[in-house]
Design an enzyme around this catalytic site. Structure first.
Site, PDB file in Angstrom:
ATOM      1  CG  HIS A 358     -10.613   2.525  -5.660  1.00  0.00           C
ATOM      2  ND1 HIS A 358     -10.430   2.762  -4.201  1.00  0.00           N
ATOM      3  CD2 HIS A 358     -11.613   1.695  -5.979  1.00  0.00           C
ATOM      4  CE1 HIS A 358     -11.570   1.417  -3.813  1.00  0.00           C
ATOM      5  NE2 HIS A 358     -12.226   1.926  -4.856  1.00  0.00           N
ATOM      6  CE  LYS A 546       1.578   9.694   2.554  1.00  0.00           C
ATOM      7  NZ  LYS A 546      -0.365   9.108   2.314  1.00  0.00           N
ATOM      8  CE  LYS A 552      -0.098   7.112  -2.265  1.00  0.00           C
ATOM      9  NZ  LYS A 552      -1.059   7.281  -1.543  1.00  0.00           N
ATOM     10  CE  LYS A 658      -4.020   1.712   7.509  1.00  0.00           C
ATOM     11  NZ  LYS A 658      -2.965   1.234   5.937  1.00  0.00           N
TER      12      LYS A 658
HETATM   13  C1  LIG Z   1      -2.721   2.017   4.937  1.00  0.00           C
HETATM   14  C2  LIG Z   1      -2.135   1.245   4.368  1.00  0.00           C
HETATM   15  C3  LIG Z   1      -2.131   1.895   2.651  1.00  0.00           C
HETATM   16  C4  LIG Z   1      -2.802   3.335   2.394  1.00  0.00           C
HETATM   17  O1  LIG Z   1      -1.920   3.938   3.091  1.00  0.00           O
HETATM   18  P1  LIG Z   1      -2.393   5.712   2.128  1.00  0.00           P
HETATM   19  O2  LIG Z   1      -2.128   6.460   2.967  1.00  0.00           O
HETATM   20  O3  LIG Z   1      -3.133   6.038   2.195  1.00  0.00           O
HETATM   21  O4  LIG Z   1      -1.273   5.728   0.592  1.00  0.00           O
HETATM   22  C5  LIG Z   1      -0.765   1.301   2.053  1.00  0.00           C
HETATM   23  N1  LIG Z   1      -0.269   0.304   1.922  1.00  0.00           N
HETATM   24  C6  LIG Z   1      -0.552  -0.448   3.126  1.00  0.00           C
HETATM   25  C7  LIG Z   1       0.611  -1.564   3.687  1.00  0.00           C
HETATM   26  C8  LIG Z   1      -0.700  -0.368   4.188  1.00  0.00           C
HETATM   27  O5  LIG Z   1      -1.482  -0.378   5.793  1.00  0.00           O
END
Ligand SMILES: *Cc1c(COP(=O)(O)O)cnc(C)c1O
Length: 821
Positions: A358, A546, A552, A658
């Site tokens: 990962h 995130k 990030k 998403k």
């Molecule tokens: C989808 C999700 C993540 C991952 O988000 P990234 O932008 O890919 O880091 C982290 N926390 C929650 C609650 C999520 O639903």
């Protein structure tokens, strides 16, 4: 599956009333919202149970091969709404509750998010389980029943505070304790060798034993009656704390075991992409792996009598290196308990285990001191030593005299156990989670392993479940899709491409953007209730949600907001489309710089939101306690998806998917799955900026770049950097943000200043593009239409075809199972 028509509203209502009585000794008129939620959940569970039992009968009948998805985290989100959706009577229950005087959303809000994960890795595991059930593949998720999951985040005075998340406080209605499947897990002690019948027998003695007790959660497939199991393990003291052991002088041992049981599953470590290195973490890993592997083998033996056939019936998927001790634990069971010799056991193990990588970030690569590992797991360590000895021999055979290869590939080196190396040595498959990431693994991080065994490596680009992040999270868009392209997308997301024929039609554009607007109103209401801030639903909702992590680059985002604000102050007539910058992020409790970034975001928000002179053109909102349940609301309302990681650092990202699915174009770097998003939607329907992964990695090979070159030549960068240390956002303590200033100017290892101009330019493109209402609607719709690839259903089908080789099963319900009481 229970047909909608079969749903008997009146018997459902009666059942809810009865449940309130049975559970709480109250009439429904006296029940609290939490009680109503529990009563509804128990009624739904009742319907799930029949399907759950039938599914497992079918597995047994077919002697079906199963995947055991081993993961320290399952960030499943709330279950009530999605379970009802999967059972197929969401509208009916909503209506029944309304008739009883309750609002469905309000009832769903009573459920605590089971926060058994940090972020993307745990959410991925949850999406995978949803897809496995919906596609009808036999699977177990195996994890830990943390007493306190991910902490709840409180923001006070702009700072993050961590509050324990006592998610079990009201009881969790969907879980079932399975005490009959408890197993014992041993820690510490020493290994005694005994000669018997010409063989060495290894016996662990003087250990502390813990009882691992499983709690099962149902994973309900959509519309197919399949219910898989998420098995999470709780720890209990192994033996009664009794007088007998007191007499034998084992009093302290008994206390020790009771204490270990109490602390073992107490907390989820709140680090994302970073190792804690704590002894308790290794104990957690071995605890849930030993229990899961033991229980998988017991299950296997129910329907199979030759252990050599294990790889035909069982596959263990290791979600990152956290479950890697599985390799050695399986060896131990096969040799010490099943009586196999090394070669047989190794053959079975290496045909049963598969590993998902990962991350390439060094701070996330798990290494355990040999001293700690061998003390805690003496027998398992012996096995790791032997695995390493044989693996090093193989390296020497292939590369005679090449000490560098041993250094880069050995499992034991420099006094440490390298978990990734153990995972690769013990697995038949190693996969990355997006094309770019897998290429980086093959070319750089795991190059030596790849060259030794190229056929072992493969890519499985991550995905998300459209059931949660569209069907449940965005009901208005789901309804619109059902009306215009049919319901097929719910279980076959490739069908969402049918939206493409609508993207140029003004009528559909308007409908699509009206749904976005309704979702923005819903989020605005949430923000008003939770933050007390008024946001303008006509402004651009620009969202970055995130985990808070330097790679990030939330810092890049907020520095740009500071820049925009300065521009606006200098030139009040500046033509700027109103924008609401929305953040949501938890920082690991010990990650100081991340927490300081949260404070900065809130400090900037404070200044800007309270400056009437800019007439609300910029608003900044930090949403407290980002988690799955509010992600569903935020994502549906986003206009712009911020995916701005330093190229090469984000292995995949799933948040990006998403947003795309919900019609928000990506503003991002060519990193992780963004690359594939752009491939699907076209560069003209995204806002791409910044260094490429190759450029970043080239700078890194050259020892970085000099941030002062940017500082000296770029006025805009200089201005915002100065604002970090002149008290503009911290009048009471101008030095508050010094650490951020230093990080940026000394090394800037995340290339924030380097990418600043390019990012600001991409933001100007967003501003310009949004003004063309029709073109923007088209772009948003194209994102939804092109999101088909990013369903976790697609990802799971690839795992099944290339790695797991499972067969789909069908579950038919016996007639009696309808709610006609
Ligand atoms: C989808 C999700 C993540 C991952 O988000 P990234 O932008 O890919 O880091 C982290 N926390 C929650 C609650 C999520 O639903």
């Amino acid at each position: 599956m229970k047909k909608m028509a079969d749903f008997d509203k009146e018997s459902f209502k009666t059942e809810v009333k009865n449940n309130v009585k049975i559970l709480y000794r109250r009439d429904i008129e006296e029940a609290t919202p939490q009680m109503i939620y529990q009563a509804v959940a128990y009624s739904v569970k009742d319907d799930i149970i029949d399907r759950w039992i039938e599914t497992h009968k079918e597995y047994k009948k077919q002697n079906a091969k199963k995947v055991y998805y081993l993961s320290m985290e399952f960030l499943i989100g709330r279950l009530l709404g999605n379970n009802i959706l999967s059972l197929g009577y969401y509208p009916q229950i909503k209506e029944a509750l309304e008739e009883m005087g309750f609002d469905m959303d309000f009832i769903e809000d009573q459920e605590r998010d089971p926060a058994l994960g940090n972020g993307g890795l745990g959410r991925l595991a949850a999406c995978f389980l949803d897809s496995l059930s919906t596609l009808g593949y036999p699977a177990y998720g195996c994890g830990i029943r943390y007493r306190y999951g991910m902490f709840k985040q409180k923001i006070k005075d702009g700072y993050q505070y961590e509050v324990p998340d006592d998610w079990l406080i009201n009881g969790y209605p969907f879980e079932v304790k399975r005490a009959e499947y408890a197993v014992e897990v041993k820690f510490g002690g020493y290994v005694r060798v005994e000669q018997k019948e010409g063989r060495n027998h290894f016996i662990q003695e003087g250990y502390s034993a813990i009882r691992a007790v499983p709690y099962d959660l149902p994973v309900v497939g959509y519309g197919n009656n399949v219910v898989n199991t998420l098995r999470i393990w709780d720890a209990e003291a192994s033996q009664e704390f009794n007088l007998e052991s007191f007499d034998k002088g084992e009093y302290s041992k008994a206390v020790e075991q009771a204490n270990l049981a109490r602390t073992l599953v107490e907390v989820l470590y709140p680090n994302d992409n970073h190792i804690s290195g704590k002894e308790l973490r290794l104990k957690q890993q071995y605890f849930f792996i030993s229990a899961s592997v033991q229980s998988a083998i017991l299950k296997f033996k129910e329907t199979n009598d030759d252990i050599h056939n294990l790889p035909e019936k069982v596959v263990f998927q290791l979600n990152d290196t956290h479950p890697t001790v599985c390799v050695a634990e399986l060896m131990r069971i096969l040799m010490d308990e099943e009586g196999l010799d090394w070669d047989e056991a190794w053959d079975i193990t290496t045909h049963s285990c598969a590993y998902t990588n990962h991350t390439i970030m060094s701070e996330a690569l798990e290494k355990w001191p040999i001293e700690l590992f061998s003390r805690l797991l003496p027998r398992v360590y012996q096995i790791v030593e032997e695995i390493n000895r044989r693996f090093v021999l193989k390296i020497q055979e292939l590369y005679p005299g090449n000490q560098d290869k041993i250094k880069s590939m050995a499992i034991l080196y420099d006094g440490q156990v390298k978990m990734a190396h153990l995972a690769i040595a013990g697995s038949f498959s190693v996969n990355g989670v997006a094309k770019l990431h897998t290429e980086i693994l093959k070319k750089r991080e795991l190059k030596d392993f790849y060259e030794m065994r190229p056929e072992q490596f493969n890519n499985k680009t991550n995905g998300i479940t459209q059931r949660r992040f569209l069907a449940h999270g965005n009901p208005l868009l789901a309804k619109w899709l059902n009306e215009n392209i049919g319901e097929g997308w719910i279980t076959d997301l490739s069908q969402i491409s049918k939206v493409k024929v609508l993207v140029d039609d003004p009528k559909y554009q308007q409908e699509f953007m009206n749904i976005k607007y309704q979702n923005k109103l819903r989020l605005a209401k949430y923000i008003k209730e939770n933050n007390g801030i008024d946001v303008d639903p006509d402004s651009i909702f620009d969202v970055q949600i995130k985990r808070l992590h330097e790679y990030k680059r939330q810092l890049l985002n907020i520095l740009h907001v500071m820049h925009l604000y300065s521009e606006l102050k200098e030139n009040p007539d500046m033509d700027m489309y109103p924008r609401t910058f929305i953040f949501g992020a938890k920082a690991a409790a010990g990650y100081k710089r991340a927490k300081l970034t949260i404070k900065l975001i809130n400090a900037v928000a404070d200044v800007i939101n309270n400056d009437a002179s800019i007439e609300g053109k910029i608003k900044v909102v930090f949403i407290e306690d980002y988690r799955v349940s509010n992600a569903e609301i935020i994502v549906a309302a986003a206009d712009v998806s911020e995916q701005i990681s330093t190229a090469s650092r984000e292995a995949s990202g799933t948040g990006n998917m998403k947003f795309m699915l919900n019609g928000a174009p990506t503003l991002g770097t060519m990193d992780g799955a963004n690359v594939e998003i752009v491939e699907e939607v076209g560069a003209e329907n995204a806002f791409i900026f910044g260094l490429s992964a190759d450029e970043v990695m080239k700078y890194e090979r050259e020892g970085g770049y000099n941030p002062w070159d940017i500082y000296n030549s770029n006025q805009n960068v200089r201005r915002v950097l100065t604002q970090l240390i002149n008290g503009m956002y911290s009048p009471d303590d101008p030095e508050r943000f010094r650490d951020l200033y230093d990080a940026l100017t000394k090394e800037d290892i995340y290339f924030i200043l380097k990418d600043f101009d390019s990012y600001a330019e991409a933001q100007r493109r967003v501003d310009a593009a949004y003004r063309d209402t029709s073109a923007w609607a088209r772009m948003a719709m194209m994102n939804t239409a092109c999101a088909g690839k990013f369903s976790s259903d697609r990802t799971i089908e690839e795992y099944v075809k290339d790695i797991w080789h499972l067969k789909k099963i069908k579950v038919d319900l016996p007639k009696k199972n309808t709610k006609t009481k």
